[in-house]
Scaffold this active site. Structure first.
Site, PDB file in Angstrom:
ATOM      1  CG  HIS A 129       6.022 -10.266  19.247  1.00 13.42           C
ATOM      2  ND1 HIS A 129       6.323  -9.213  20.088  1.00 13.42           N
ATOM      3  CD2 HIS A 129       6.858 -11.267  19.588  1.00 13.42           C
ATOM      4  CE1 HIS A 129       7.311  -9.578  20.896  1.00 13.42           C
ATOM      5  NE2 HIS A 129       7.653 -10.825  20.615  1.00 13.42           N
ATOM      6  CD  GLU A 179       5.856 -19.655  12.039  1.00 12.28           C
ATOM      7  OE1 GLU A 179       7.081 -19.421  12.106  1.00 12.28           O
ATOM      8  OE2 GLU A 179       4.998 -18.771  11.904  1.00 12.28           O
ATOM      9  N   GLY A 235      14.203 -27.592  10.535  1.00 13.75           N
ATOM     10  CA  GLY A 235      14.833 -28.229   9.379  1.00 13.75           C
ATOM     11  C   GLY A 235      16.257 -28.665   9.692  1.00 13.75           C
ATOM     12  N   GLY A 273      13.586 -26.356   4.212  1.00 13.93           N
ATOM     13  CA  GLY A 273      13.548 -25.348   5.281  1.00 13.93           C
ATOM     14  C   GLY A 273      14.822 -25.375   6.103  1.00 13.93           C
ATOM     15  NE  ARG A 309       5.165 -13.640  22.323  1.00  5.93           N
ATOM     16  CZ  ARG A 309       6.137 -14.229  21.666  1.00  5.93           C
ATOM     17  NH1 ARG A 309       5.899 -14.826  20.519  1.00  5.93           N
ATOM     18  NH2 ARG A 309       7.369 -14.214  22.134  1.00  5.93           N
TER      19      ARG A 309
HETATM   20  C1  SIN Z   1      10.806 -12.868  20.961  1.00  9.31           C
HETATM   21  O1  SIN Z   1      11.978 -12.805  21.272  1.00  9.31           O
HETATM   22  O2  SIN Z   1       9.978 -12.086  21.410  1.00  9.31           O
HETATM   23  C2  SIN Z   1      10.370 -13.881  19.944  1.00  9.31           C
HETATM   24  C3  SIN Z   1      10.541 -15.250  20.443  1.00  9.31           C
HETATM   25  C4  SIN Z   1       9.308 -16.076  20.232  1.00  9.31           C
HETATM   26  O3  SIN Z   1       8.419 -15.669  19.475  1.00  9.31           O
HETATM   27  O4  SIN Z   1       9.206 -17.129  20.874  1.00  9.31           O
END
Ligand code: SIN
Length: 550
Positions: free
Chosen positions: A230, A351, A14, A9, A267
């Protein structure tokens, strides 16, 4: 070539791991599946969270509390405290590696707000923070002598009893199966939001390959049901509209021009609010017009440019249509003590790991931080382990099995369109295992996945050319995707409540009875067992028992 430490990665985790694992005399390699400059880390544009003053205990405590609250009962306090306390040092380290964070006129790093944070603590480089950090780290790793082996698809781990002895890889260039023997291996290969193909900010090759590799090696996956959507992806292309846009004061409005949610909520809350608008037939936009062209161009230059290039929209005068998209996956390979696994010499970070830092829901800006802090830790542990141990033998019967699998995929013909399968899988996951879930939808998704899992062994390359054969990798990815999707669906079915990013329309309340992680284990090939994680003490006893019997 043999290595003391192999890191799989090339994102922030990584890279930090490899830098830390490299000494002046040892051999360290970073293996990546594809383009080093297109990792999820390099796309995480908005910033990295940290209190800047290491002695500001009050602010650090607030960072710990925000992260813990967001994790919705599944956060690991020890990991969270470690991350937030290390953050100021990590930022200094990144600066020493050449990252130029934006500063004010006095030369002090500036910070912006991110959702769910009780203070402005997101450090940034305009709106290309991840790219700036990864580029600096790549440069630094190269200067130390870390080797980069790109275009390698990891098929399996090489194991000697319960110890790692290397990785088995498909060299994409000529489709040959090769072994990279190593004393220690670090898995840092990203998450699985790419399985929501067509509805994700991730590149399509974020297919959870290393999680599938870990599952096949007998490790457990944890928190798989928690997928972060997101709130703002470009409505047409799914590309990320960074949270920086809202952090700098951008509004979310519907097609009546009404704001309908606090833009700096967590979020999951913002994504659900947008999804509800869309369900009610409304369109949703990000509105930056009131910020003025000068500020937009200064603080959000990439977004300004991309909106123009991808959607023909001038953000200083027009609204940009957006929609929530799968962005980050909290689930991953179960880690203990931050980065350890049940396989000796194998460490996990970033992740693809579940160390309890994010629990059921990650705070924006904490992913780059988690990658940097736990990448560093994995590198330190792998270096110490590799110094103390010798190489373990490679079990070539496993390598032969992987060679046979590749040959089988080439040997026969097929009329089946695996690309269409990937696309319909993405559709199905978004519709039924998305922002809002129901028992009925999840069962439908499970049926579809069972069907796909039975189809995967019948897939073959149409083109038989062995040089850079993209079909071969797509088929191997689909094999992993179906396994990981099943783990997500079964975990989501088991969690009959709503918590963090997992929202069940048929169980809207959070149930204290379920305040524990769900883990997934492969009992035998293709058969998954999904259960609530045992109490920590029982887990320790199991580990001691395993260590004694190996
Ligand atoms: C973003 O800029 O919205 C993504 C950054 C993140 O997911 O921490």
């Amino acid at each position: 070539m043999i290595y003391d430490v192999v890191v799989v990665g090339g994102g922030i985790a990584g890279l930090m791991a490899a830098i830390e694992a490299k000494s002046s005399t040892n051999r360290v390699a970073i293996i990546t599946k594809g383009n080093l400059f297109k990792s999820n880390s390099s796309l995480a544009s908005g910033g990295i969270n940290s209190v800047l003053d290491p002695y500001d205990y009050v602010e650090i405590r607030k960072h710990i509390n925000d992260t813990f609250t967001s994790a919705a009962g599944l956060g690991d306090k020890k990991s969270i405290e470690h991350m937030c306390k290390q953050a100021p040092r990590i930022i200094k380290k990144l600066v020493s590696f050449g990252v130029e964070f934006d500063k004010d006129d006095n030369g002090v790093i500036v910070q912006r707000s991110f959702g769910g944070g009780s203070a402005k603590r997101t450090c940034y480089v305009g709106d290309k923070t991840g790219a700036a950090i990864t580029q600096a780290l790549i440069k630094h790793a190269k200067s130390l002598g870390v080797q980069f082996l790109v275009n390698n698809f990891i098929m399996n781990l090489a194991l000697h009893h319960s110890k790692v002895s290397g990785v088995i890889s498909l060299r994409r260039f000529d489709s040959s199966v090769v072994v990279y023997p190593a004393k220690a291996v670090i898995l840092a290969g990203g998450g699985y939001a790419g399985i929501y193909r067509g509805f994700s900010t991730n590149a399509v090759d974020y297919t959870g390959d290393l999680l599938a590799v870990a599952l096949r090696a007998g490790l457990r996956l944890q928190d798989m049901e928690f997928v972060q959507f997101h709130p703002t992806g470009f409505a047409k292309s799914n590309n990320l509209v960074s949270e920086a846009a809202r952090g700098e004061g951008g509004y979310l409005v519907n097609d009546e021009g009404k704001r309908f949610v606090d833009e700096l909520e967590r979020r999951d809350i913002v994504s659900r609010a947008i999804a509800e608008q869309i369900e009610n037939g409304k369109k949703v936009f990000i509105d930056l017009r009131h910020l003025g062209k000068e500020l937009i161009e200064k603080k959000l230059p990439s977004l300004y440019k991309n909106a123009f290039l991808q959607a023909g929209i001038d953000l200083s005068e027009e609204l940009l249509p957006i929609k929530p998209v799968a962005h980050y996956t909290m689930g991953g390979i179960e880690a203990s003590n931050g980065v350890n696994t049940d396989i000796k010499g194998l460490f996990v970070c970033g992740e693809c790991a579940a160390n309890g830092v994010h629990g059921a829901n990650r705070l924006g800006g904490n992913s780059l931080l988690e990658g940097a802090v736990f990448g560093e830790l994995a590198g330190i542990r792998a270096l110490a382990y590799s110094r103390a141990k010798d190489f373990y033998p490679i079990d070539y019967s496993k390598v032969i099995k992987d060679i046979e699998l590749v040959d089988k995929i080439f040997d026969k013909d097929t009329s089946k369109n695996f690309n269409a399968m990937r696309i319909s899988l993405g559709n199905m996951m978004f519709s039924n295992v998305g922002i809002k879930r129901t028992q009925e939808g999840l069962e439908k998704a499970y049926d579809y996945i069972s069907y796909l899992r039975s189809e995967v062994p019948t897939l073959h390359c149409i083109g038989k050319e062995r040089t850079n054969n993209v079909e071969l990798v797509s088929i191997l990815e689909l094999r992993n995707v179906t396994e990981i999707a099943e783990a997500v669906i079964l975990s989501a079915l088991k969690r009959e409540e709503s918590r963090g990013a997992h929202f069940r329309v048929d169980h809207e309340e959070t149930n204290p009875k379920y305040a524990e992680s769900i883990v997934v284990q492969e009992l035998k090939k293709g058969i998954l067992r999904v259960f609530f994680k045992e109490h920590k003490l029982l887990y320790k006893i199991r580990k001691i028992f395993n260590a004694k019997t190996n």
